[in-house]
Design an enzyme around this catalytic site. Structure first.
Site, short mmCIF file in Angstrom:
data_model
loop_
_atom_site.label_atom_id
_atom_site.label_comp_id
_atom_site.label_asym_id
_atom_site.label_seq_id
_atom_site.Cartn_x
_atom_site.Cartn_y
_atom_site.Cartn_z
N LYS A 22 26.18 52.37 45.12
CA LYS A 22 27.54 51.98 45.52
C LYS A 22 28.37 51.56 44.31
CE LYS A 22 28.16 47.60 47.06
NZ LYS A 22 29.22 46.87 46.36
N ASN A 23 27.76 50.74 43.44
CA ASN A 23 28.52 50.19 42.33
C ASN A 23 28.82 51.21 41.24
OD1 ASN A 23 28.59 47.79 43.63
ND2 ASN A 23 27.17 46.71 42.26
N ARG A 101 36.80 43.82 46.64
CA ARG A 101 37.33 43.46 45.32
C ARG A 101 37.36 44.65 44.36
NH1 ARG A 101 35.82 40.85 41.79
NH2 ARG A 101 37.35 39.27 41.38
N CYS A 125 36.13 34.87 46.75
CA CYS A 125 35.18 35.58 47.60
C CYS A 125 34.00 34.66 47.82
CB CYS A 125 34.75 36.91 46.98
SG CYS A 125 33.62 36.71 45.63
N ARG A 130 35.64 34.50 40.95
CA ARG A 130 35.69 35.87 40.46
C ARG A 130 37.09 36.34 40.03
NH1 ARG A 130 31.82 39.71 44.07
NH2 ARG A 130 31.76 40.98 42.19
N ASP A 133 41.02 37.99 35.11
CA ASP A 133 41.80 37.71 33.89
C ASP A 133 41.38 38.58 32.70
OD1 ASP A 133 39.39 36.18 34.16
OD2 ASP A 133 39.97 34.98 32.43
N ASP A 315 22.46 40.66 41.42
CA ASP A 315 22.44 41.27 42.75
C ASP A 315 21.03 41.35 43.35
OD1 ASP A 315 25.13 41.53 42.65
OD2 ASP A 315 25.18 43.70 42.37
N ARG A 407 27.98 47.23 54.08
CA ARG A 407 28.76 47.50 52.86
C ARG A 407 27.86 48.07 51.77
NH1 ARG A 407 31.42 42.76 50.40
NH2 ARG A 407 31.89 44.43 48.97
C1 UD1 Z 1 29.97 43.88 39.47
C2 UD1 Z 1 29.23 44.36 40.69
C3 UD1 Z 1 28.53 43.20 41.40
C4 UD1 Z 1 27.64 42.44 40.42
C5 UD1 Z 1 28.41 42.04 39.17
C6 UD1 Z 1 27.55 41.41 38.09
C7 UD1 Z 1 30.56 46.27 41.37
C8 UD1 Z 1 31.47 46.88 42.37
N1 UD1 Z 1 30.17 45.00 41.58
O1 UD1 Z 1 30.98 42.98 39.93
O2 UD1 Z 1 27.76 43.73 42.47
O3 UD1 Z 1 27.15 41.26 41.04
O4 UD1 Z 1 29.04 43.21 38.60
O5 UD1 Z 1 26.53 42.28 37.74
O6 UD1 Z 1 30.14 46.92 40.43
N2 UD1 Z 1 34.74 37.36 35.22
C9 UD1 Z 1 35.81 36.63 34.75
N3 UD1 Z 1 36.99 37.28 34.52
C10 UD1 Z 1 37.14 38.63 34.74
C11 UD1 Z 1 36.03 39.36 35.20
C12 UD1 Z 1 34.84 38.70 35.44
O7 UD1 Z 1 35.70 35.41 34.56
O8 UD1 Z 1 38.24 39.15 34.51
C13 UD1 Z 1 33.46 36.67 35.50
C14 UD1 Z 1 33.06 36.73 36.99
O9 UD1 Z 1 33.67 35.71 37.72
C15 UD1 Z 1 31.56 36.60 36.90
C16 UD1 Z 1 31.21 37.33 35.60
O10 UD1 Z 1 32.41 37.37 34.84
O11 UD1 Z 1 31.21 35.24 36.77
C17 UD1 Z 1 30.69 38.74 35.80
O12 UD1 Z 1 31.58 39.45 36.63
P1 UD1 Z 1 31.72 41.04 36.58
O13 UD1 Z 1 30.65 41.61 35.72
O14 UD1 Z 1 33.13 41.38 36.22
O15 UD1 Z 1 31.45 41.43 38.09
P2 UD1 Z 1 32.16 42.56 38.95
O16 UD1 Z 1 32.54 43.71 38.09
O17 UD1 Z 1 33.21 41.93 39.80
#
Ligand code: UD1
Length: 430
Positions: A22-23, A101, A125, A130, A133, A315, A407
């Site tokens: 999925k991801n 998201r 969420c 999450r 930024d 995950d 999902r």
């Molecule tokens: C993706 C995966 C999710 C997985 C996660 C971490 C998808 C669709 N989802 O989520 O299943 O749990 O990676 O492996 O691929 N963060 C910030 N600012 C940002 C972006 C992220 O502070 O702009 C923080 C997040 O809050 C979190 C950490 O960075 O604490 C990692 O998040 P991120 O790797 O971006 O997760 P997703 O891409 O949302």
């Protein structure tokens, strides 16, 4: 709302087909926005999130031809040809972003190709705040003007994005994917430092290269992208889902079974396999998939900390906690990626687990048995941990709010039942 009812205690034996990730599928679908020519994706899983992304792209004018199931039969995924030649909108509305998201992954491709995007801010969420930024700062570093108004991200780059140096202060999977896609159509070179190395990011990079992108450093934490003016059509098969693999591996382990994860690849789940092995579970790559066996001996406690890839995936944290719950001795599980990812703990405790959370760590003391209960979860992987607990518990477990599972797990109850689990879905209207 549907429920899943499990009567636990049966060892799982047999084969479970593993679907496309999925991801990986979600960013790959968003990548179709980068080209006027069709992107043909195969091995897509049948999941609610894939339908949500298809709906979102459809609203923007992307036509999607469903070409049925991939060769090999209905179990190995479907095929979409996505054609973004006539985009009619560059907006991702709140209604869809709220549901998923990952909708924010359209931001980079839209700004790069159309010079504009209006994408709803995802908001909170179940597993934490999450923010996005880091996605926005990186786009700004590439010359985009970003404004936040009325709960929306308004991004503009009327003369196109320009290459630059993007250094992510911490690893972000979605941020890396958004910027990687954007950089493909930027003017000049972009270097992404501290990039995420998750297999799903690598899968996206390979697909972009097949579309004509120039990317170096694939699979490392430094991606170098030389911008091109257009990308062309391509065909790509989605990488197997390592979280689906890991979840069923735990199912086989906790029930004391012997299961082949068909189509699975061990190199995608090394960190999870290492924890399983340290707990006393045999894991091996066979010709048709990954084999998980536990037919003698008790499970042993272990310590694990979630980390960006190639570390142990967040995950899989909830699922591994179920294994710790029924292992001999104490285990320590530390969550470093998300601040609020222990929502499954109170439910597992209701089933008899002995878990104490201290800040970001959970101490799990193994118990002799779990017992069935009515439970519910607030996110996808937490729900999957409750299914695993139900498979090993004595008596009946009823899992409510099954839409979370839908999902991320395709035909979950069918796949488990085929290996002997006593599990069924109760459909309810309303
Ligand atoms: C993706 C995966 C999710 C997985 C996660 C971490 C998808 C669709 N989802 O989520 O299943 O749990 O990676 O492996 O691929 N963060 C910030 N600012 C940002 C972006 C992220 O502070 O702009 C923080 C997040 O809050 C979190 C950490 O960075 O604490 C990692 O998040 P991120 O790797 O971006 O997760 P997703 O891409 O949302």
């Amino acid at each position: 709302m549907d429920k899943i009812v499990i009567r636990g205690g049966t060892p799982l034996n047999g084969a479970i087909p593993i679907g496309g990730a999925k991801n990986a599928a979600l960013p790959l679908m968003a990548a179709a926005l980068l080209s006027e020519q069709p992107l043909r994706l195969s091995n897509l899983p049948h999941l609610a999130d894939i339908s949500t992304m298809a709906h979102l792209l459809g609203e923007m004018g992307v036509s999607i031809a469903m070409e049925g199931d991939a060769p090999g039969g209905g179990n190995m995924g479907r095929v979409f040809a996505l054609n973004a030649s006539g985009l009619s909108s560059t907006e991702a509305p709140y209604e869809l972003v709220r549901r998923m998201r990952a909708s924010v992954l359209v931001l980079g491709p839209l700004v790069a190709r159309e010079g504009h995007a209006r994408v709803s801010l995802p908001g909170g969420c179940a597993i934490g705040t999450r923010p996005v930024d880091l996605h926005l700062k990186a786009l700004q570093a590439m010359g985009a003007e970003i404004e936040l108004t009325e709960g929306y991200i308004e991004a503009r780059a009327p003369n196109g994005l320009k290459g630059g140096h993007v250094l992510f202060p911490n690893v972000t999977v979605g941020g890396t994917e958004n910027i990687l896609m954007a950089a493909c159509l930027a003017k000049g070179d972009t270097v992404i430092s501290n990039a995420a190395r998750e297999p799903e990011v690598t899968d996206l990079a390979h697909c972009l290269v097949a579309m004509g992108a120039k990317i170096e450093g694939i699979g490392t934490d430094t991606l170098k992208v030389q911008g091109v003016t257009t990308l062309h059509g391509a065909e790509h098969s989605v990488v197997p889902d390592r979280i689906e693999m890991g979840s069923y591996a735990v199912a086989a382990a906790v029930t004391g079974g012997d299961v082949v994860l068909k189509g699975g690849r061990l190199e995608l789940m090394e960190a999870v396999a290492n924890v399983l092995k340290s707990a006393g579970v045999a894991v091996s790559q066979e010709t048709d998939g990954v084999r998980i066996t536990r037919n003698n001996g008790a499970l042993k406690g272990f310590d694990v900390m979630t980390e960006p890839y190639p570390g142990f995936p967040t995950d899989m944290q909830a699922q591994m906690m179920v294994l710790a719950s029924v292992a001999d001795g104490a285990s320590m599980i530390t969550e470093t990626i998300f601040e609020n990812r222990y929502m499954h703990v109170p439910e597992l405790v209701r089933m008899g687990a002995n878990i104490n959370v201290h800040g970001s760590s959970a101490i799990v003391r193994g118990v002799k048995k779990l017992s069935g209960a009515q439970v519910m979860a607030t996110d996808l992987r937490a729900s999957s941990s409750l299914v695993l607990a139900g498979l090993v518990a004595e008596g009946e477990t009823v899992i409510n709010r099954v839409y979370h599972l839908d999902r991320g797990y395709e035909r979950l109850e069918e796949k488990l039942a085929a290996c002997g689990a006593d599990i069924l879905r109760v459909r309810e209207n309303g």
